[in-house]
Design a protein around this motif. Sequence first.
Motif, PDB file in Angstrom:
ATOM      1  N   UNK A 568       0.829  -1.207   0.000  1.00 43.28           N
ATOM      2  CA  UNK A 568       0.000   0.000   0.000  1.00 43.28           C
ATOM      3  C   UNK A 568       0.863   1.257   0.000  1.00 43.28           C
ATOM      4  N   UNK A 569       1.978   1.218   0.734  1.00 39.05           N
ATOM      5  CA  UNK A 569       2.903   2.353   0.766  1.00 39.05           C
ATOM      6  C   UNK A 569       3.407   2.675  -0.638  1.00 39.05           C
ATOM      7  N   UNK A 570       3.861   1.658  -1.372  1.00 36.89           N
ATOM      8  CA  UNK A 570       4.379   1.903  -2.717  1.00 36.89           C
ATOM      9  C   UNK A 570       3.273   2.348  -3.671  1.00 36.89           C
ATOM     10  N   UNK A 571       2.084   1.798  -3.505  1.00 39.36           N
ATOM     11  CA  UNK A 571       0.984   2.176  -4.394  1.00 39.36           C
ATOM     12  C   UNK A 571       0.632   3.655  -4.219  1.00 39.36           C
ATOM     13  N   UNK A 572       0.614   4.127  -2.976  1.00 45.55           N
ATOM     14  CA  UNK A 572       0.335   5.544  -2.736  1.00 45.55           C
ATOM     15  C   UNK A 572       1.517   6.425  -3.141  1.00 45.55           C
ATOM     16  N   UNK A 573       2.725   5.924  -2.919  1.00 43.94           N
ATOM     17  CA  UNK A 573       3.923   6.698  -3.259  1.00 43.94           C
ATOM     18  C   UNK A 573       3.985   6.977  -4.759  1.00 43.94           C
ATOM     19  N   UNK A 574       3.515   6.030  -5.572  1.00 37.51           N
ATOM     20  CA  UNK A 574       3.640   6.124  -7.030  1.00 37.51           C
ATOM     21  C   UNK A 574       2.414   6.748  -7.693  1.00 37.51           C
ATOM     22  N   UNK A 575       1.569   7.431  -6.928  1.00 34.61           N
ATOM     23  CA  UNK A 575       0.422   8.111  -7.520  1.00 34.61           C
ATOM     24  C   UNK A 575       0.877   9.209  -8.473  1.00 34.61           C
ATOM     25  N   UNK A 576       0.053   9.492  -9.478  1.00 33.84           N
ATOM     26  CA  UNK A 576       0.363  10.564 -10.422  1.00 33.84           C
ATOM     27  C   UNK A 576       0.211  11.940  -9.784  1.00 33.84           C
ATOM     28  N   UNK A 578      -0.317  13.811  -5.685  1.00 33.09           N
ATOM     29  CA  UNK A 578      -0.260  13.508  -4.259  1.00 33.09           C
ATOM     30  C   UNK A 578      -0.231  14.831  -3.489  1.00 33.09           C
ATOM     31  N   UNK A 579      -0.698  14.815  -2.262  1.00 33.51           N
ATOM     32  CA  UNK A 579      -0.696  16.025  -1.434  1.00 33.51           C
ATOM     33  C   UNK A 579       0.413  15.939  -0.388  1.00 33.51           C
ATOM     34  N   UNK A 580       0.759  17.088   0.184  1.00 37.79           N
ATOM     35  CA  UNK A 580       1.778  17.115   1.240  1.00 37.79           C
ATOM     36  C   UNK A 580       1.313  16.350   2.472  1.00 37.79           C
ATOM     37  N   UNK A 581       0.016  16.384   2.766  1.00 38.62           N
ATOM     38  CA  UNK A 581      -0.516  15.634   3.909  1.00 38.62           C
ATOM     39  C   UNK A 581      -0.333  14.131   3.699  1.00 38.62           C
ATOM     40  N   UNK A 582      -0.542  13.672   2.472  1.00 41.08           N
ATOM     41  CA  UNK A 582      -0.342  12.248   2.174  1.00 41.08           C
ATOM     42  C   UNK A 582       1.128  11.862   2.293  1.00 41.08           C
ATOM     43  N   UNK A 583       2.019  12.754   1.886  1.00 40.89           N
ATOM     44  CA  UNK A 583       3.458  12.472   2.005  1.00 40.89           C
ATOM     45  C   UNK A 583       3.859  12.376   3.475  1.00 40.89           C
ATOM     46  N   UNK A 584       3.361  13.291   4.302  1.00 34.12           N
ATOM     47  CA  UNK A 584       3.652  13.237   5.741  1.00 34.12           C
ATOM     48  C   UNK A 584       3.171  11.915   6.342  1.00 34.12           C
ATOM     49  N   UNK A 585       1.977  11.479   5.930  1.00 32.76           N
ATOM     50  CA  UNK A 585       1.438  10.231   6.450  1.00 32.76           C
ATOM     51  C   UNK A 585       2.262   9.034   5.980  1.00 32.76           C
ATOM     52  N   UNK A 586       2.725   9.074   4.738  1.00 29.95           N
ATOM     53  CA  UNK A 586       3.559   7.987   4.224  1.00 29.95           C
ATOM     54  C   UNK A 586       4.869   7.886   5.007  1.00 29.95           C
TER      55      UNK A 586
END
Length: 629
Positions: A568-576, A578-586
């Motif tokens: 799931x981490x890689x799937x979200x990381x490779x989104x076309x 992404x928001x800064x909030x999502x990066x912080x959560x990752x």
Amino acid sequence: MDALLNDRFRDVAQAEGIKEGMNEDAKKFYNLVEEASKLYPDCNGFSMLSFTIQLYLLKCQHGWSNASFTSLLELLKEAIPNLNIPTSFNKAKTMVRDLGLDYKKIDACPNDCMLYWKEYEKDTSCHECGTSRWIVHPVVEADVLPSKKYHNIHVKTLRHFSLILWLQRLFMCSATAKIMRWHDEECRKNEKLRHPTDEQSWKDFDNHHTNYALDPRNMRLGLSSDGFNPYRTMSISHSTWPVVLMAYNFPPWMSIKQEYFMLSLLIPGPKSLGNDIDIYLQPLIEDLKKLWEVRVKTYDASKNETFQMYAALMWTISDFLAYAILSGWSTKGKLACPCSNYLKYSRKTCYMGHCAFLPEDHPWRANKRSFNGKVEHRQAPPLLSGTETLSQLEYVNNSFGKLKPKKDGPWKKRSIFFDLPYWQYNTSRHNLDVMHIEKNIVDSILGTLLDISSKTKDHTNAGYDLQEMGTRKNLHPKKTNGRKNVKLVKACYSMTNAEKSIFCDVLKTTKLPDGSASNISRCVNLLERRISGYKTHDAHFMLHYLLQIPFKGILPDQIAVPLIGLGSFFRQLCQKSITLQEIDQLEEDIVTILCQLERIFPPSFFDIMIHLLIHLANEVRLGGPVQFR
């Protein structure tokens, strides 16, 4: 090739009335294209230019001699008199050179000590190691045997393609020139990060170089390089290094397209370059310095004006081995990262201790039994800025060549990229290839779960390492039969043969959408219960979408949950986008996942590829979505 030429030169061939804004170089180029517009009357499929370059490409691919190419052109001209093509190889080559598609040959020392370039252009031997520039080769004359003549053969030759001409040609097609301003005029500005222009590195660069940021046509470049075997056989050890640049002015759907890659250097083998790559990067660095300090007059066909073009290199992109070669930092052993331990019995360095990245009050920091046997008091190591890095390199002495002794310490050289005036101020200078990391992670997970002998991280020495660390006593090797034999206890992730068969059968029978991945079922051997031979993109697809199914169905939750979280981490990381909030959560999630994995897998599982996951989310914050890097 046809599509590239049609796209690149369609508008150029029709640009007869727009001469007033051109510089001399642009006029010469337009005149060449206008002269080469028609292959023959009423021809719509080819222009003279595209047809000639297609023939030239076939010559290169199939090894035609220059004489045979000339003979073919003469035959075509004789058979079709009104065919508008060059009449010889030399004329065809002149046309290619005038287009800016030619390259310059620069001889090099076979020991990678120097280039025969600039003031050394006429030298005949290396001024560092004394090796001759030439191989003297006897040529026997067919008519007058046994007399001989001798001629010199270059031992090693670098091919340099002009970056400046590449960039100028991009602006000579009005459609392409207009798209080069997309990032400034059309890119949506909101909380979503879709393009490198939205990221921290781009903004920091603009703030530090305000004059550069005034014109959106100024070029932002990324550089990538790696070695490959051009002979397509693993039995021959050969490493040729192309150096490729990509332009980030383009929109996302064009930026990383192959037709817009710019081959700048082709560095010959047969041996890997190592730190000596800086010798071969000199012509490219000179082009980049000229594009920054002097600037280049460039004609913009979309605005019908000539402007002064800047260009800047934002970062490099590479796997971890090439990262060391390009940056000068050692990526081997304990020097690769401060978070390292040496495993006495496995005889390798592992990278555990991810509790150091947790908050200071987290209870896992004090849990010695579940991790490495120590209370974790360390803080996450800080990232070095370019200025701090340059200060550490102040006393590093650069010496290149295969015959020079290797240096000790973490820094092997002062990278040639620091010769660029702006490089030390770049927020992100070197980026990791995410798909390369994914491939290594899938190898480690599948090898350990399926107990594949050459890939598993769980073995007798791994048990002794746990015993040495004093953790997970239930997995310590047990002596049997009068202490002559060693019995290994099955770990919680160990599967029975029946479970391995089910695991493999899931991947064997899965039906995939066309184009999503190759035929993964061919990589599955049900009889031996192993998976091998898959490519990097296959590993990417399996990690994102497929492996979660057998993980959830076969493994206990304490193992399945972190492994599914990893996918799931890689799937979200490779989104076309992404928001800064999502990066912080990752960033928070990956620390937790790695700590959970430390409680499950043996220390030998945690090689440098597993540890690099810590840095990937921050690279997205600095450089933009993964697809651009």
